[in-house]
Design an enzyme around this catalytic site. Structure first.
Site, PDB file in Angstrom:
ATOM      1  N   MET A 157       1.157  -1.193   0.186  1.00  0.00           N
ATOM      2  CA  MET A 157       0.058  -0.399   0.522  1.00  0.00           C
ATOM      3  C   MET A 157       1.009   1.184  -0.151  1.00  0.00           C
ATOM      4  SD  MET A 157      -3.051  -1.433   1.775  1.00  0.00           S
ATOM      5  CE  MET A 157      -2.663  -0.273   3.367  1.00  0.00           C
TER       6      MET A 157
ATOM      7  N   ALA B 201       3.873   3.943   0.644  1.00  0.00           N
ATOM      8  CA  ALA B 201       4.811   5.153   1.419  1.00  0.00           C
ATOM      9  C   ALA B 201       5.405   3.356   2.244  1.00  0.00           C
ATOM     10  CB  ALA B 201       3.620   5.282   3.320  1.00  0.00           C
TER      11      ALA B 201
ATOM     12  N   GLY C 113      10.968  -2.862   5.270  1.00  0.00           N
ATOM     13  CA  GLY C 113      10.464  -3.940   5.406  1.00  0.00           C
ATOM     14  C   GLY C 113       9.932  -4.167   4.056  1.00  0.00           C
ATOM     15  N   HIS C 114       9.280  -3.507   3.536  1.00  0.00           N
ATOM     16  CA  HIS C 114       8.851  -3.571   1.803  1.00  0.00           C
ATOM     17  C   HIS C 114       9.769  -4.248   1.290  1.00  0.00           C
ATOM     18  CE1 HIS C 114       6.003  -0.615   3.223  1.00  0.00           C
ATOM     19  NE2 HIS C 114       4.772  -1.799   2.719  1.00  0.00           N
TER      20      HIS C 114
ATOM     21  N   LYS D  49       5.072  -9.706   9.268  1.00  0.00           N
ATOM     22  CA  LYS D  49       4.354  -9.003  10.136  1.00  0.00           C
ATOM     23  C   LYS D  49       2.881  -8.763  10.408  1.00  0.00           C
ATOM     24  CE  LYS D  49       4.028  -4.259  10.762  1.00  0.00           C
ATOM     25  NZ  LYS D  49       2.046  -4.072  10.450  1.00  0.00           N
TER      26      LYS D  49
ATOM     27  N   GLN E 282      -3.328 -12.250   7.930  1.00  0.00           N
ATOM     28  CA  GLN E 282      -3.239 -11.789   6.495  1.00  0.00           C
ATOM     29  C   GLN E 282      -3.155 -12.789   5.437  1.00  0.00           C
ATOM     30  OE1 GLN E 282      -3.351  -7.759   4.447  1.00  0.00           O
ATOM     31  NE2 GLN E 282      -1.012  -8.457   4.336  1.00  0.00           N
TER      32      GLN E 282
ATOM     33  N   SER F 290       4.323   1.180   7.969  1.00  0.00           N
ATOM     34  CA  SER F 290       3.666   2.837   7.323  1.00  0.00           C
ATOM     35  C   SER F 290       3.336   3.887   8.147  1.00  0.00           C
ATOM     36  CB  SER F 290       3.034   2.127   5.959  1.00  0.00           C
ATOM     37  OG  SER F 290       3.712   1.988   5.089  1.00  0.00           O
ATOM     38  N   ARG F 291       2.560   3.277   8.970  1.00  0.00           N
ATOM     39  CA  ARG F 291       1.569   3.760  10.127  1.00  0.00           C
ATOM     40  C   ARG F 291       2.811   4.516  10.728  1.00  0.00           C
ATOM     41  NH1 ARG F 291      -2.135  -0.206   9.537  1.00  0.00           N
ATOM     42  NH2 ARG F 291      -4.400   0.810   9.045  1.00  0.00           N
TER      43      ARG F 291
END
Ligand code: AMP
Length: 269
Positions: A16, A18, A22-23, A135, A139, A172-173
């Site tokens: 998503m 940002a 990690g991404h 993480k 999901q 991202s948060r």
């Protein structure tokens, strides 16, 4: 499509945006294991049950594209909401116990939205492998259920959680947290480590729960849930003989909802 026709092996990293390390770790894993790597950036409206959370979701497209180029990502797919949802669907995904506890309980409709968008993205990108972070472990289990149930010919990879120095899982948060907030959020990782330690000392599950809730209370951090689940069957109660347990936490720091988890594997030696 041309890549598929040329029998190129495609790895896919849905995000998503940002982006953070990690991404990027998912991109690097995909690059290692596939000939082409595709990343998607799409803040999926259907998985947000809270409109404010959706509106406040951080966006940094230029920076993201730059990071992906530097990382050597071969293709970035950035669809619009109109492209992903040209019409309303009556399709509804249900995942039974797996979809109705933890994230499913506190974010009604979340996993329906996740399944819908991931299935659409899989059908558009046609990857051989897809990369997800531990993480968001629940999901991952949901997507695994989707892939297994529908015989999707995609190999799923669940990759380790990348953390800040104080143990805070990158997210991202986290961009919405102050420096103090980030420091304070280290408590989530401490709670996971504490649970692991208590479990290894044969402390009962309910006592571990009490200890963790106390830790959060002492530090004046709001915890939404603390749950230890059997990764093979979420509806099964766990004990000290369960072969693999996920310890999962959702908590609020400065009004930002953060989730984290750790896996406990029974040592059979
Ligand atoms: P998101 O952009 O939050 O939807 O995340 C996209 C993918 O990156 C998901 O598979 C996440 O589980 C994964 N991810 C997010 N944060 C981390 C992290 N700290 N370490 C590893 N993977 C992550």
């Amino acid at each position: 499509m041309a890549w598929r026709q040329a029998n190129q092996v495609i790895g896919f990293v849905p995000t998503m945006g940002a982006l953070h390390q990690g991404h990027l770790s998912l991109i690097f894993s995909s690059k290692k294991e596939n000939q082409k790597t595709v990343c998607s950036i799409f803040v999926n409206p259907t998985q947000f049950n809270n409109p404010e959370d959706f509106e406040k979701y951080p966006v940094s497209m230029e920076e993201d594209l730059h990071m992906l180029e530097k990382a050597g990502c071969d293709l970035v797919f950035v669809p619009s909401a109109q492209e992903m949802y040209p019409n309303l669907t009556q399709l509804r995904f249900q995942f039974g116990a797996l979809g109705s506890t933890m994230e499913g309980a506190f974010r009604p409709g979340h996993f329906h939205g996740v399944a819908l968008v991931v299935l659409k993205l899989f059908n558009l990108v046609l990857p051989n492998r897809a990369y997800f972070g531990q993480k968001d472990f629940q999901q991952y289990l949901i997507i695994k259920h989707l892939v297994d149930s529908l015989f999707l010919n995609i190999e799923l990879r669940c990759m380790p959680i990348i953390r800040e120095e104080n143990g805070l899982a990158m997210s991202s948060r986290n961009r919405r947290l102050s420096k103090e907030g980030k420091d304070k959020a280290g408590i989530i990782y401490q709670a996971l480590e504490l649970s692991k330690e208590l479990f290894s000392k044969n402390i009962s599950i309910s006592e571990i729960q009490t200890e963790v809730l106390n830790l959060f209370k002492l530090n004046e951090v709001e915890i939404e849930y603390f749950q230890m689940i059997d990764t093979q069957d979420i509806s099964k109660p766990i004990d000290h003989h369960t072969s693999e347990i996920a310890i999962c936490i959702a908590a609020y720091i400065e009004g930002v909802r953060l989730i984290d988890n750790t896996l406990l594997t029974l040592n059979r030696n």
